[in-house]
Design an enzyme around this catalytic site. Sequence first.
Site, mmCIF file in Angstrom:
data_model
loop_
_atom_site.group_PDB
_atom_site.id
_atom_site.type_symbol
_atom_site.label_atom_id
_atom_site.label_comp_id
_atom_site.label_asym_id
_atom_site.label_seq_id
_atom_site.Cartn_x
_atom_site.Cartn_y
_atom_site.Cartn_z
ATOM 1 N N MET A 36 -8.478 -19.902 22.074
ATOM 2 C CA MET A 36 -8.287 -18.512 22.487
ATOM 3 C C MET A 36 -6.818 -18.132 22.319
ATOM 4 O O MET A 36 -6.348 -17.145 22.898
ATOM 5 C CB MET A 36 -8.745 -18.306 23.936
ATOM 6 C CG MET A 36 -10.244 -18.571 24.103
ATOM 7 S SD MET A 36 -10.989 -17.739 25.514
ATOM 8 C CE MET A 36 -10.039 -18.378 26.860
ATOM 9 N N HIS A 43 -3.127 -27.752 22.093
ATOM 10 C CA HIS A 43 -3.824 -27.264 20.890
ATOM 11 C C HIS A 43 -3.276 -27.948 19.628
ATOM 12 O O HIS A 43 -4.043 -28.306 18.730
ATOM 13 C CB HIS A 43 -3.609 -25.750 20.722
ATOM 14 C CG HIS A 43 -4.166 -24.911 21.829
ATOM 15 N ND1 HIS A 43 -3.380 -24.208 22.698
ATOM 16 C CD2 HIS A 43 -5.447 -24.653 22.183
ATOM 17 C CE1 HIS A 43 -4.152 -23.546 23.552
ATOM 18 N NE2 HIS A 43 -5.395 -23.799 23.266
ATOM 19 N N GLU A 154 -10.378 -32.499 25.918
ATOM 20 C CA GLU A 154 -11.144 -33.071 27.036
ATOM 21 C C GLU A 154 -10.743 -32.449 28.364
ATOM 22 O O GLU A 154 -11.386 -32.694 29.380
ATOM 23 C CB GLU A 154 -10.942 -34.586 27.085
ATOM 24 C CG GLU A 154 -11.666 -35.316 25.976
ATOM 25 C CD GLU A 154 -11.554 -36.825 26.106
ATOM 26 O OE1 GLU A 154 -10.767 -37.307 26.948
ATOM 27 O OE2 GLU A 154 -12.247 -37.526 25.332
ATOM 28 N N VAL A 186 -3.534 -33.380 26.950
ATOM 29 C CA VAL A 186 -2.083 -33.538 26.792
ATOM 30 C C VAL A 186 -1.438 -33.029 28.079
ATOM 31 O O VAL A 186 -1.813 -31.961 28.591
ATOM 32 C CB VAL A 186 -1.575 -32.757 25.568
ATOM 33 C CG1 VAL A 186 -0.079 -32.923 25.400
ATOM 34 C CG2 VAL A 186 -2.302 -33.221 24.315
ATOM 35 N N SER A 195 -2.023 -26.091 29.654
ATOM 36 C CA SER A 195 -3.009 -25.008 29.650
ATOM 37 C C SER A 195 -2.275 -23.702 29.390
ATOM 38 O O SER A 195 -1.144 -23.518 29.867
ATOM 39 C CB SER A 195 -3.692 -24.947 31.022
ATOM 40 O OG SER A 195 -4.347 -23.698 31.186
HETATM 41 O O1 PAF Z 1 -11.564 -23.720 25.178
HETATM 42 C C1 PAF Z 1 -11.392 -22.574 24.702
HETATM 43 O O2 PAF Z 1 -10.285 -22.216 24.310
HETATM 44 C C2 PAF Z 1 -12.579 -21.627 24.628
HETATM 45 O O3 PAF Z 1 -13.437 -21.808 25.697
HETATM 46 C C3 PAF Z 1 -13.338 -21.712 23.284
HETATM 47 C C4 PAF Z 1 -13.952 -23.093 23.096
HETATM 48 C C5 PAF Z 1 -12.401 -21.423 22.129
HETATM 49 C C6 PAF Z 1 -14.468 -20.691 23.269
HETATM 50 O O4 PAF Z 1 -13.996 -19.404 23.441
#
Ligand code: PAF
Length: 294
Positions: A36, A43, A154, A186, A195
């Site tokens: 997102m 990420h 995870e 992480v 986050s």
């Molecule tokens: O984990 C996320 O960032 C979201 O829940 C996802 C998997 C991209 C779905 O919108």
Amino acid sequence: MYPSGGRVQTVTDLNSLREAVDELRQSGTIAMVPTMGALHEGHMTLVREAKRHATHVTASIFVNPTQFGPNEDLDAYPRQLAEDQAKLEAEGVALLWAPDVDAMYPQGFATSISVTGVSEGLCGASRPGHFDGVATVVCKLFNQLRPDVALFGEKDWQQLAVIRRMAADLNLTLPCVDNIIGVPTVREEDGLAMSSRNAYLSNAERASAARLNQAMREAIARIEAGADVAQALDWLTGELAAAGFGPIDYVTLADAANLHELAETPAAPARLLVAARIGTTRLIDNMHVEGKSA
Ligand code: PAF
């Protein structure tokens, strides 16, 4: 050797996406990192791991409205496409799918995927409808990008379980359930799980937030040493309250695969899962707990 650097092709409509995916497919396999946005080191670890699994790495950025409840942070959720593109470019990501809400949910959209069982407790109980939104959008993202492999953090342990269940139940092939890869959380130096929502924390909240993971580790040590599970979880709840967390949505020991709650020291590997609010920010974390027989 995976290429590093170079422009990330960003597409926002389905026709361009189809062409771009077809072209990538001609020269190899595709890994996808669905996100997102507001990309952080968690990420980027997924992106780096993705390079080990496919010829091309792709990502999606879509702040999915259907997975936010009416009083949640959809409007406040950080959006920083240009910064995110630069980060993906630096890692050599080939393609970024960044649709707007109308492209994802055109007029007349009427379908929802609901995974029962594994989605019902924990975050499913405190965020009604959340996992329907996640399952539906992830299924659409898979169909749109057709990746051979998809990677998820995870940190969202229950989300990963829901997506795997959906992929198995719907016989998804791109990716198939075995190619849905979970990547360990992480953490910041003090243990806080990375986050995008950590950006909401004030300095004082950020300092207290570290206690979440530290107290979880201590509770796990107690459980693994044979302490009564209910007492260890009560102790953890008390520690979180003392650190300024509240309300606490759940502090649960569960089977790692089916997420059934466990009241006793587990025989097989389990998971300690917590969701709690500090100020207005809801944080989640989960950690492995060794089974009795280990
Ligand atoms: O984990 C996320 O960032 C979201 O829940 C996802 C998997 C991209 C779905 O919108």
